[in-house]
Design a protein around this motif. Structure first.
Motif, PDB file in Angstrom:
ATOM      1  N   GLU A   1     -13.051   9.488  -0.005  1.00 21.82           N
ATOM      2  CA  GLU A   1     -13.040   8.116   0.520  1.00 21.82           C
ATOM      3  C   GLU A   1     -13.734   8.155   1.874  1.00 21.82           C
ATOM      4  OE1 GLU A   1      -9.112   6.232   0.584  1.00 21.82           O
ATOM      5  OE2 GLU A   1      -8.656   7.144  -1.362  1.00 21.82           O
TER       6      GLU A   1
ATOM      7  N   PHE B   1      -4.975  -5.745   3.350  1.00 21.36           N
ATOM      8  CA  PHE B   1      -5.591  -4.417   3.235  1.00 21.36           C
ATOM      9  C   PHE B   1      -6.144  -4.148   1.834  1.00 21.36           C
ATOM     10  CE2 PHE B   1      -5.640   0.111   4.742  1.00 21.36           C
ATOM     11  CZ  PHE B   1      -6.322  -0.178   5.907  1.00 21.36           C
TER      12      PHE B   1
ATOM     13  N   CYS C   1     -10.098   1.347   8.348  1.00 21.39           N
ATOM     14  CA  CYS C   1      -9.336   2.530   7.941  1.00 21.39           C
ATOM     15  C   CYS C   1     -10.077   3.776   8.395  1.00 21.39           C
ATOM     16  CB  CYS C   1      -9.159   2.533   6.424  1.00 21.39           C
ATOM     17  SG  CYS C   1      -8.123   3.845   5.802  1.00 21.39           S
TER      18      CYS C   1
ATOM     19  N   MET D   1     -10.852  12.343   3.679  1.00 22.00           N
ATOM     20  CA  MET D   1     -10.945  10.881   3.744  1.00 22.00           C
ATOM     21  C   MET D   1     -11.308  10.436   5.146  1.00 22.00           C
ATOM     22  SD  MET D   1      -7.592   9.460   1.888  1.00 22.00           S
ATOM     23  CE  MET D   1      -7.313   9.708   0.149  1.00 22.00           C
TER      24      MET D   1
ATOM     25  N   ASP E   1     -10.687  -5.018   0.422  1.00 25.94           N
ATOM     26  CA  ASP E   1     -11.540  -4.053   1.115  1.00 25.94           C
ATOM     27  C   ASP E   1     -12.669  -3.565   0.231  1.00 25.94           C
ATOM     28  OD1 ASP E   1      -9.974  -2.701  -0.624  1.00 25.94           O
ATOM     29  OD2 ASP E   1      -9.110  -1.311   0.806  1.00 25.94           O
TER      30      ASP E   1
ATOM     31  N   HIS F   1      -6.744   4.936  -8.572  1.00 25.98           N
ATOM     32  CA  HIS F   1      -6.162   6.277  -8.465  1.00 25.98           C
ATOM     33  C   HIS F   1      -5.397   6.543  -9.748  1.00 25.98           C
ATOM     34  CE1 HIS F   1      -7.202   6.382  -4.241  1.00 25.98           C
ATOM     35  NE2 HIS F   1      -6.426   5.371  -3.953  1.00 25.98           N
TER      36      HIS F   1
ATOM     37  N   ASN G   1       0.845  -1.189   0.000  1.00 29.34           N
ATOM     38  CA  ASN G   1       0.000   0.000   0.000  1.00 29.34           C
ATOM     39  C   ASN G   1       0.878   1.236   0.000  1.00 29.34           C
ATOM     40  OD1 ASN G   1      -1.744   2.097   0.625  1.00 29.34           O
ATOM     41  ND2 ASN G   1      -2.536   1.214   2.497  1.00 29.34           N
TER      42      ASN G   1
ATOM     43  N   GLU H   1       0.372   8.911  -7.372  1.00 25.87           N
ATOM     44  CA  GLU H   1       0.354   8.709  -5.931  1.00 25.87           C
ATOM     45  C   GLU H   1       1.794   8.497  -5.475  1.00 25.87           C
ATOM     46  OE1 GLU H   1      -2.600   6.350  -3.952  1.00 25.87           O
ATOM     47  OE2 GLU H   1      -1.291   5.994  -2.241  1.00 25.87           O
TER      48      GLU H   1
ATOM     49  N   ASN I   1      -3.698  11.124  -5.809  1.00 24.42           N
ATOM     50  CA  ASN I   1      -4.085  10.647  -4.484  1.00 24.42           C
ATOM     51  C   ASN I   1      -2.882  10.627  -3.558  1.00 24.42           C
ATOM     52  OD1 ASN I   1      -6.010   9.326  -2.634  1.00 24.42           O
ATOM     53  ND2 ASN I   1      -4.613   7.570  -2.813  1.00 24.42           N
ATOM     54  N   GLU I   2      -3.088  11.031  -2.326  1.00 23.60           N
ATOM     55  CA  GLU I   2      -2.134  10.791  -1.237  1.00 23.60           C
ATOM     56  C   GLU I   2      -0.698  11.093  -1.641  1.00 23.60           C
ATOM     57  OE1 GLU I   2      -2.687  10.069   1.772  1.00 23.60           O
ATOM     58  OE2 GLU I   2      -4.644   9.107   1.950  1.00 23.60           O
TER      59      GLU I   2
ATOM     60  N   HIS J   1       2.504   8.165  -2.034  1.00 24.27           N
ATOM     61  CA  HIS J   1       2.224   7.964  -0.615  1.00 24.27           C
ATOM     62  C   HIS J   1       3.463   7.520   0.170  1.00 24.27           C
ATOM     63  CE1 HIS J   1      -1.515   6.696   1.916  1.00 24.27           C
ATOM     64  NE2 HIS J   1      -0.697   7.442   2.602  1.00 24.27           N
TER      65      HIS J   1
ATOM     66  N   HIS K   1     -14.903   2.541   4.836  1.00 20.11           N
ATOM     67  CA  HIS K   1     -13.943   1.541   4.363  1.00 20.11           C
ATOM     68  C   HIS K   1     -14.595   0.162   4.386  1.00 20.11           C
ATOM     69  CE1 HIS K   1      -9.904  -0.483   4.446  1.00 20.11           C
ATOM     70  NE2 HIS K   1      -9.679   0.491   3.592  1.00 20.11           N
TER      71      HIS K   1
ATOM     72  N   ASP L   1      -2.243   2.032  -3.779  1.00 19.45           N
ATOM     73  CA  ASP L   1      -2.505   0.904  -2.881  1.00 19.45           C
ATOM     74  C   ASP L   1      -3.048  -0.266  -3.701  1.00 19.45           C
ATOM     75  OD1 ASP L   1      -3.299  -0.812  -0.903  1.00 19.45           O
ATOM     76  OD2 ASP L   1      -4.919   0.467  -0.137  1.00 19.45           O
TER      77      ASP L   1
ATOM     78  N   TRP M   1     -14.880   3.559   0.029  1.00 12.22           N
ATOM     79  CA  TRP M   1     -13.642   2.864  -0.330  1.00 12.22           C
ATOM     80  C   TRP M   1     -13.858   1.386  -0.127  1.00 12.22           C
ATOM     81  CZ3 TRP M   1      -9.665   4.116  -3.149  1.00 12.22           C
ATOM     82  CH2 TRP M   1      -8.669   3.121  -3.289  1.00 12.22           C
TER      83      TRP M   1
END
Ligand code: IPT
Length: 943
Positions: free
Chosen positions: A478, A537, A919, A455, A540, A330, A88, A355, A411-412, A357, A481, A186, A509
């Motif tokens: 988001e 993860f 999350c 989020m 989801d 994303h 992720n 992204e 994203n992120e 992240h 979760h 992710d 999400w």
């Protein structure tokens, strides 16, 4: 030694400028029909290609003949080249941009392409719609160009390299490149040519970009060639009375551009996006709420590759779930996906392929957006082109789509000058849509974003945003979760969203579980020896990997449904939650359900315009009384599809049949640790040492338990360490899963047994001190009454109740409660209380990581087919399973579950809610089982 794929000045070589996605056709009719395969100017190169895989690109042997092959599109990990890797946030290599590992795997793809005589007179281009991560194209041994940006198209002109007849096409795909730093999404990190590849044959003076601007009045094309506008009847339209597009009524015109020998079609929707002074999102002047979901391209066997048909089926499922919005998390989706969103009607948040992240975790022990630090690449000038070109390539490709309402910068990825530059470019290029970027909130939402986006805020933070002075719309890009069993509490978000103009909605999400399916078992991070991974993860989704539904799916459908209803002073009030649709397009079916039987029913059409509510009179007959409950059930249906349902308890007087209250024919005898209860044709056995029922007339098969454990759901992943002794952590929990039931006293008096006891986890103070009274009656029935106190500083409980063991033959049962799917106190609005039949086997829900499931909230009666019955006037919760909570806690994959040799029946006072805390925020307080004084009872009877 500067490698091309690590060089910021060679983001590409020779790639054609970005343009609107289109296919040129050789006739007007073919362009209108829009089937690329029919175009004389289109050659799809999907199919089986020669393939060679090198674990190190430097080992490539160009003269070796190809001995292997692979389908295109595909991801090479799905064909045995490398194991999949799910990570992720963490980058799967050191954070040392723009450098990637020296051992850079490479897939070499090869095939022949045939250029006909007529194509040889024209220009030929090749389009790659998605390749991860760096590609180099060679024709007849000559290098044509390179590109990166996995989810963005790369187009090259091949004309100078080709000749009539057979030609040799080679594509070298590197696993990593500097662009990989921008693609830290992710997901499983797959590689290969994973979207369509095709050739286009073009006029010598072909048009390049096709830009068509539309608002709520007109369609404007200012480019070369002629533009014909057709309406949905296929006739030319001058737009004197235009029909507008919105997600509920996605009316599309077709614009046909004719230039030279080419006809190019674009579907155009007339619509205008704006923001009201209250911060509402307006589509054609109407405030809309975005009922959304985040969509990744994911397939359990094909990785990133989904066929058009699979994508279309997904969109249809979303439509059936009342969704009207998709964030393409994303990265930009395939062009086809957006065409279908135009056509079926979705508001799309088109997110570019960015992204980063993993910068948050580049130092040990630190997680966060320290973007004041210039090692964030969103701040580094030499990276600016790499950022901006991804925005350019998305906007240019997708700009004609009516479905796209927001451009998302990614994203992120923190916030810095490079995001400001992207926003500026977009605003200059296309001011008709809003710019979205959630990470802008890490620096206080500068005016480079037109919506403020968050989020996973809890309800009170969300409400805080709604009440702030910032009048930009608030979007939960988001929320909720959907990992494992869940999400719960969706209705709470939607009550709030409807009550605040500025809350424009959000995207759950996420759409589907990502998993790698092997021998029917869903695998995830950690199953492949990855250097770093994030476990399950990736599992989801709101739907399973095969897109089948779970309870959370249906709860989302309910929260998003177009009809909200309530009973007010005995009258039914219906709110139309659509933005553009009158409920008179549907049929409203109603029924009166008394004790599980339909006692009256009817249907009607209700004329309720969008955004309005009306009281509706239903002409029903009600019973005087009932035993279990009497309900009004509503269903809103169009064609075969039910779009909304609701149930209202009509609160009819409940009269239960008199219970046996005599004990004249009983004998209760004490033998060693047992008390035997003999009656007319039955014997029960009570264990005084354990203070528990050990046998109910042979219908059970072992000691009853009083327990509080449930196999943690993914949404319990944080709280579970306070609940249980898990992962050898002997410090954090109440150790509910290592339970001692202490009996201080067990007294027989007349026909009743009174137990005083306590429950405690190993090494901990007792958390529950109780008295439990068992009363026995002539007909074999038993009243169980539990009262007790939970220790003041004890964490809220997973659940509390009795577990009965039944022989495996006692699988089948019926119940009057909330079903037929699993229901919990915060995840039941989709379900009705009624009479259902089920079996322990049917109750199983195959979550990728086994966990708590199968509960039924608001139960009043459970009747096992072997004759054992549980009932109470006060609703309780039940669970019937072939597995024990311990087994479900232990197993990490579905194939590790082995059925117990008995059936476990849980008769619970209460079970905590589900929430989405995997999350999202902590479970809402009202759904935590945190009562301190407990009082509950039920009657067991035997046939
Ligand atoms: C958020 C990510 O944007 C999304 O891609 C996914 O990873 C999700 O979390 C978890 O499944 S980021 C999170 C730190 C809020």
């Amino acid at each position: 030694m500067m490698r091309e794929y690590e060089n910021l000045s060679t983001l590409h070589t020779n790639r054609e400028p970005a343009r609107t996605h289109y296919i040129p056709y050789d006739s007007f009719e073919k362009a209108v029909a829009g089937n690329p395969a029919d175009s004389a100017y289109y050659q799809l190169l999907n199919g089986v290609w020669d393939f060679a895989y090198y674990a190190r690109d430097i080992d490539e042997n160009e003269s070796a003949p190809f001995t292997e092959s692979i389908p295109v599109p595909s991801c090479w990990q799905c064909y045995g080249y490398e194991d999949p890797n799910y990570t992720n946030v963490n980058y799967p290599y050191p954070v040392d941009p723009p450098f990637v590992p020296d051992d850079n795997p490479m897939g070499v793809y090869h095939r022949n392409i045939t250029i006909s005589e007529s194509w040889a007179q024209r220009r030929t281009y090749i389009v790659f719609e998605g390749v991860s991560s760096h590609l180099s194209v060679f024709v007849n041994g000559t290098k044509v160009g390179t590109s990166m940006g996995s989810h963005l198209p790369a187009e090259f002109e091949l004309t100078p390299y080709l000749h009539q007849g057979e030609n040799d096409l080679t594509v070298k795909v590197r696993k990593w490149c500097l662009g990989s730093y921008l693609e830290d999404q992710d997901f499983f990190r797959f590689n290969g040519i994973f979207r369509d590849v095709y050739l286009l044959s073009r006029d010598q003076d072909r048009l390049w970009d096709i830009e068509i601007n539309a608002d709520d009045k007109n369609i404007v094309y200012t480019g070369e060639g002629t533009c014909t506008i057709l309406n949905q009847n296929g006739t030319e339209d001058d737009l004197s009375s235009p029909i507008l597009w919105n997600a509920e009524k996605p009316y599309l015109y077709t614009a046909i551009i004719h230039h030279g020998s080419e006809f190019i079609a674009q579907k155009i929707g007339l619509r205008k996006i704006s923001v009201s002074p209250l911060g509402e999102l307006l589509i054609n002047g109407v405030a809309v709420k975005l009922k959304g979901v985040n969509h990744h391209d994911t397939h359990p066997e094909h990785g990133y590759y989904e066929t058009n048909d699979e994508l279309l089926q997904e969109l249809k499922l979303m439509k059936s779930l009342n969704m009207n919005c998709i964030r393409t998390s994303h990265y930009p989706p395939t062009p086809y996906f957006l065409e279908m969103c135009d056509q079926l009607g979705f508001y799309v948040v088109d997110e570019t392929d960015i992204e980063t992240h993993g910068f948050c975790t580049r130092f040990p022990g630190y997680v966060g957006y320290d973007t004041e630090n210039m090692d964030w690449i969103c701040r580094r000038p030499e990276w600016q082109n790499a950022y901006v070109e991804r925005a350019v390539r998305m906007v240019e490709r997708d700009k004609n789509h009516p479905c796209v309402i927001f451009w998302s910068l990614g994203n992120e990825s923190g916030y810095g000058e490079n995001f400001a530059a992207m926003s500026q470019w977009i605003h200059n290029r296309d001011n008709s849509r809003l710019v979205h970027y959630e990470s802008a909130n890490t620096v206080g939402n500068p005016d480079t974003v037109d919506v403020v986006s968050y989020m996973y805020p809890d309800l009170s933070r969300t409400d805080g945003f709604a009440q702030s002075d910032d009048m930009r719309p608030v979007f939960l890009c988001e929320y909720s979760h959907a990992m494992g069993n869940g999400p719960g509490d969706l209705m709470d978000y939607w009550r709030l969203i409807y009550s605040r103009p500025k809350l424009i909605g959000g995207c759950i999400w996420e759409w589907a579980d990502h998993t790698v399916l092997r021998n029917g078992v869903g695998l995830y991070g950690g199953d492949f020896n990855e250097m770093t991974h994030d476990g399950n993860f990736c599992c989801d989704g709101l739907v399973f990997h095969d897109r089948s539904f779970k309870a959370g799916t249906l709860e989302a459908k309910h929260a998003y449904q177009p009809m909200w209803s309530k009973m007010e002073n005995g009258q039914l009030k219906i709110q139309n939650c659509y933005d553009f649709t009158n409920l008179n397009e549907f049929t409203l079916f109603w029924e009166i359900e008394t004790d599980g039987k339909i006692t009256d029913s009817g249907s009607l059409i209700v004329d309720i315009p969008p955004h309005t509510a009306k009281t509706v009179a239903l002409d029903y007959q009600l019973p005087e009384q009932c035993a279990l409950g009497c309900f009004l059930n509503l269903r809103l249906v169009k064609g075969e599809t039910e779009f909304a349902s609701d149930q209202h308890d009509l609160e009819i007087r409940r009269v239960s049949s008199p219970l046996c209250d005599s004990s004249n024919t009983l004998t209760l005898t004490q033998e060693a640790e047992y008390i035997l209860i003999h009656g007319n044709g039955f014997t029960h056995k009570f264990n005084t040492h354990y203070g528990l029922l050990e046998d109910v007339n042979g219908l059970t098969c072992g000691m009853t338990q009083l327990s509080v454990w449930r196999a943690p759901t993914d949404n319990d992943r944080r709280i579970k360490s306070q609940w249980g002794y898990l992962n050898n952590d002997n410090q954090s929990g109440e150790n509910f899963n290592r339970l001692f039931n202490k009996v201080y006293d067990c007294k027989l008096e007349g026909n009743s047994i009174t137990v005083t006891g306590s429950l405690a986890g190993v090494s901990r103070l007792p958390f529950f001190r109780y008295t439990c009274v068992y009363r026995f009656f002539d007909d074999g029935s038993i009243d169980v009454n539990l009262s007790g106190t939970v220790r003041e500083n004890c964490i809220w409980l997973p659940r509390l109740g009795f577990e009965f063991k039944l022989p495996k033959s006692a699988q089948h049962f019926s119940y009057f409660g909330m079903g037929p799917g699993e229901t919990y106190c915060d995840m039941h609005h989709y379900a009705n209380t009624g009479m259902y039949q089920s079996s322990a086997e049917v109750e199983y829900v195959p979550y990728i990581v086994p966990q708590e499931h199968g509960n039924h909230y608001d139960t009043r009666l459970l009747k096992m087919d072997n004759g054992l019955t549980f009932a109470s006037d006060t609703p309780f919760e039940i669970n019937v399973s072939e597995y024990t909570s311990e087994m479900l806690t232990e197993a990490m994959h579905t194939n590790e579950l082995v059925k117990a040799d008995y059936i476990t029946v849980r008769i619970d006072y209460k079970v905590s809610g589900i929430g989405s805390a995997s999350c999202g925020p902590e479970l809402i307080e009202t759904y935590r089982f945190s009562e301190k004084e407990i009082q509950y009872g039920f009657r067991i009877s035997i046939d």
